[in-house]
Design a protein around this motif. Sequence first.
Motif, PDB file in Angstrom:
ATOM      1  N   THR B  52       4.831 -11.539  13.765  1.00 46.48           N
ATOM      2  CA  THR B  52       5.020 -11.066  12.955  1.00 46.48           C
ATOM      3  C   THR B  52       5.598 -11.134  12.223  1.00 46.48           C
ATOM      4  OG1 THR B  52       6.234 -11.402  15.631  1.00 46.48           O
ATOM      5  CG2 THR B  52       7.179  -9.300  14.065  1.00 46.48           C
ATOM      6  N   MET B  53       5.735 -12.487  11.697  1.00 49.44           N
ATOM      7  CA  MET B  53       6.123 -12.189  10.056  1.00 49.44           C
ATOM      8  C   MET B  53       4.991 -12.264   9.034  1.00 49.44           C
ATOM      9  SD  MET B  53       8.759 -15.134   7.843  1.00 49.44           S
ATOM     10  CE  MET B  53       8.003 -16.552   8.428  1.00 49.44           C
ATOM     11  N   GLU B  54       3.810 -13.140   9.906  1.00 51.43           N
ATOM     12  CA  GLU B  54       2.863 -12.697   8.885  1.00 51.43           C
ATOM     13  C   GLU B  54       2.460 -11.088   8.890  1.00 51.43           C
ATOM     14  OE1 GLU B  54       1.407 -17.110  11.188  1.00 51.43           O
ATOM     15  OE2 GLU B  54       0.057 -15.009  11.435  1.00 51.43           O
ATOM     16  N   MET B  55       2.488 -10.924   9.604  1.00 55.56           N
ATOM     17  CA  MET B  55       2.258  -9.298   9.977  1.00 55.56           C
ATOM     18  C   MET B  55       3.348  -8.211   8.837  1.00 55.56           C
ATOM     19  SD  MET B  55      -0.584  -8.292  11.227  1.00 55.56           S
ATOM     20  CE  MET B  55      -1.794  -9.030  12.410  1.00 55.56           C
ATOM     21  N   LEU B  56       4.437  -8.538   9.116  1.00 59.45           N
ATOM     22  CA  LEU B  56       5.363  -7.720   9.077  1.00 59.45           C
ATOM     23  C   LEU B  56       5.133  -7.908   7.587  1.00 59.45           C
ATOM     24  CD1 LEU B  56       8.145  -5.662   9.391  1.00 59.45           C
ATOM     25  CD2 LEU B  56       9.094  -8.393   9.124  1.00 59.45           C
ATOM     26  N   VAL B  57       4.886  -8.785   6.407  1.00 55.28           N
ATOM     27  CA  VAL B  57       4.670  -8.895   5.197  1.00 55.28           C
ATOM     28  C   VAL B  57       3.429  -7.877   4.861  1.00 55.28           C
ATOM     29  CG1 VAL B  57       4.133  -9.986   3.225  1.00 55.28           C
ATOM     30  CG2 VAL B  57       5.987 -10.821   4.838  1.00 55.28           C
ATOM     31  N   ALA B  58       2.370  -8.674   5.603  1.00 56.45           N
ATOM     32  CA  ALA B  58       1.686  -6.932   5.004  1.00 56.45           C
ATOM     33  C   ALA B  58       2.059  -5.251   5.281  1.00 56.45           C
ATOM     34  CB  ALA B  58      -0.302  -7.613   5.761  1.00 56.45           C
ATOM     35  N   LEU B  59       2.119  -5.536   6.684  1.00 57.29           N
ATOM     36  CA  LEU B  59       2.624  -4.087   6.928  1.00 57.29           C
ATOM     37  C   LEU B  59       4.090  -3.190   5.527  1.00 57.29           C
ATOM     38  CD1 LEU B  59       3.039  -1.379   9.712  1.00 57.29           C
ATOM     39  CD2 LEU B  59       5.345  -2.929   9.291  1.00 57.29           C
ATOM     40  N   LEU B  60       4.867  -4.387   5.290  1.00 59.12           N
ATOM     41  CA  LEU B  60       6.008  -3.435   4.729  1.00 59.12           C
ATOM     42  C   LEU B  60       5.254  -3.634   3.148  1.00 59.12           C
ATOM     43  CD1 LEU B  60       8.860  -5.441   5.105  1.00 59.12           C
ATOM     44  CD2 LEU B  60       8.291  -3.550   6.392  1.00 59.12           C
ATOM     45  N   ALA B  61       4.310  -4.541   3.216  1.00 55.26           N
ATOM     46  CA  ALA B  61       3.326  -4.092   1.756  1.00 55.26           C
ATOM     47  C   ALA B  61       2.593  -2.448   2.101  1.00 55.26           C
ATOM     48  CB  ALA B  61       2.828  -5.133   1.267  1.00 55.26           C
ATOM     49  N   GLY B  62       1.812  -2.687   2.984  1.00 53.46           N
ATOM     50  CA  GLY B  62       1.355  -1.458   3.203  1.00 53.46           C
ATOM     51  C   GLY B  62       2.189  -0.045   2.848  1.00 53.46           C
ATOM     52  N   LEU B  63       2.910   0.037   3.792  1.00 47.24           N
ATOM     53  CA  LEU B  63       3.412   0.844   3.971  1.00 47.24           C
ATOM     54  C   LEU B  63       4.368   1.605   2.986  1.00 47.24           C
ATOM     55  CD1 LEU B  63       6.511  -0.366   7.534  1.00 47.24           C
ATOM     56  CD2 LEU B  63       4.537   2.269   7.066  1.00 47.24           C
ATOM     57  N   LEU B  64       5.063   0.589   1.516  1.00 46.11           N
ATOM     58  CA  LEU B  64       5.090   1.284   0.490  1.00 46.11           C
ATOM     59  C   LEU B  64       4.618   1.748  -0.452  1.00 46.11           C
ATOM     60  CD1 LEU B  64       7.886   0.659  -1.332  1.00 46.11           C
ATOM     61  CD2 LEU B  64       6.731  -1.369  -2.008  1.00 46.11           C
ATOM     62  N   ILE B  65       3.627   1.438  -0.185  1.00 45.40           N
ATOM     63  CA  ILE B  65       2.122   1.197  -1.328  1.00 45.40           C
ATOM     64  C   ILE B  65       0.871   1.996  -0.537  1.00 45.40           C
ATOM     65  CG2 ILE B  65      -0.251   0.544  -2.967  1.00 45.40           C
ATOM     66  CD1 ILE B  65       0.987  -1.978  -3.289  1.00 45.40           C
ATOM     67  N   ALA B  66       0.783   3.181   0.752  1.00 45.51           N
ATOM     68  CA  ALA B  66       0.065   3.880   1.026  1.00 45.51           C
ATOM     69  C   ALA B  66       0.860   4.703   1.152  1.00 45.51           C
ATOM     70  CB  ALA B  66      -0.468   3.856   2.623  1.00 45.51           C
ATOM     71  N   GLY B  67       2.629   4.746   1.108  1.00 46.20           N
ATOM     72  CA  GLY B  67       3.448   5.901   1.473  1.00 46.20           C
ATOM     73  C   GLY B  67       3.655   6.957   0.326  1.00 46.20           C
ATOM     74  N   LYS B  68       3.044   6.350  -1.020  1.00 44.56           N
ATOM     75  CA  LYS B  68       3.127   7.130  -2.135  1.00 44.56           C
ATOM     76  C   LYS B  68       1.349   7.775  -2.916  1.00 44.56           C
ATOM     77  CE  LYS B  68       5.423   3.014  -5.260  1.00 44.56           C
ATOM     78  NZ  LYS B  68       4.839   2.623  -6.443  1.00 44.56           N
ATOM     79  N   TYR B  69       0.845   7.688  -1.494  1.00 43.70           N
ATOM     80  CA  TYR B  69      -0.306   8.164  -1.888  1.00 43.70           C
ATOM     81  C   TYR B  69      -0.757   8.964  -0.619  1.00 43.70           C
ATOM     82  CZ  TYR B  69      -0.962   5.303  -5.766  1.00 43.70           C
ATOM     83  OH  TYR B  69      -0.824   4.617  -6.888  1.00 43.70           O
ATOM     84  N   TRP B  70      -0.137   8.703   0.623  1.00 42.14           N
ATOM     85  CA  TRP B  70      -0.753   9.741   1.517  1.00 42.14           C
ATOM     86  C   TRP B  70       0.475  10.527   2.707  1.00 42.14           C
ATOM     87  CZ3 TRP B  70      -5.756  10.108   3.291  1.00 42.14           C
ATOM     88  CH2 TRP B  70      -6.337   8.688   2.153  1.00 42.14           C
TER      89      TRP B  70
END
Lengths: 127, 127, 127
Positions: B52-70
Amino acid sequence: MPFVELVSVTAVLQFFFFGAMTGRARRDSGLKAPAMTGHDGFERMYRVQMNTMEMLVALLAGLLIAGKYWPEWLVGGLGVVYVVGRFIYWRAYVAQPSTRTLGFMLSMVPTLALLLLALVGIIQTWL
Amino acid sequence: MPFVELVSVTAVLQFFFFGAMTGRARRDSGLKAPAMTGHDGFERMYRVQMNTMEMLVALLAGLLIAGKYWPEWLVGGLGVVYVVGRFIYWRAYVAQPSTRTLGFMLSMVPTLALLLLALVGIIQTWL
Amino acid sequence: MPFVELVSVTAVLQFFFFGAMTGRARRDSGLKAPAMTGHDGFERMYRVQMNTMEMLVALLAGLLIAGKYWPEWLVGGLGVVYVVGRFIYWRAYVAQPSTRTLGFMLSMVPTLALLLLALVGIIQTWL
């Protein structure tokens, strides 16, 4: 929020320092990569590093989001408690793993507080 | 983007909950720190936490950056699927590790989707 | 800062790729979850993945904060060096763990540089 950023960078540098200590413990232990077990001192230091990474991911998310809703001294101050707690955790775990509870709580509680502050801040925007 | 932030905090709190479950599994197992192996139930719960930690690091980065564009509903919605998928992953892995694939896919696919959305959003700014 | 974001997403996707390689190494090894030891090839790949996660958390924080204070080409460029260094680290570690130092340094030094740039940037706001 430069104070919150300063605390964030400090927490990451502390984690880097634990990583360097793990590297030193590996050399002292004589364990060859990829082995991660077989030397108690190395295993303790590696557990400090891994547990710190678990906390750090939560802390950084908490600092980033709570920092948008709450005063800088509060958010940054909780981060300072975390950093101090992690140093206590490190010293205690390396000396005697069963004494790690105080340092653990001193870093876990402020991290959880930041996440709950973030939650309250977000929910307040909808009220 | 309060909805995206809410999902981010929820995912981190879920990870904290898995950490607490790992702590409980250690107590139930009787394993003394720094040992991480030697009790199947503890090892399963610890694997849930680490994966879950492995996924979470990727998820948080994805939420932060995708959230700026979508749109917020899309980015936050993918995060909700991730959180549900992680709960399924947890229950399945603890019950029987070989059944963990569904929960894994339900959290991995939305995370990857967020990273690809972020990528497309970034590239679109240059077109 | 789209270039810094692009590098951030690339570093996370690289980590995902290492995760997929770890999954493949598990299948090739015949190890059943939750076992993490007992097959040298799997253990090497898993160490690459874990060490990359440790670095990635520090890198993403460094990119995010240094990116607020320094030119995009500098911050993003250090991130590119990190990604290249991690690929070298991966190939070397899998081939022969004792040769991992070059790739490690090529990803550790730019990460540390980003954290120090962030620190200088923050302190400068107070001068």
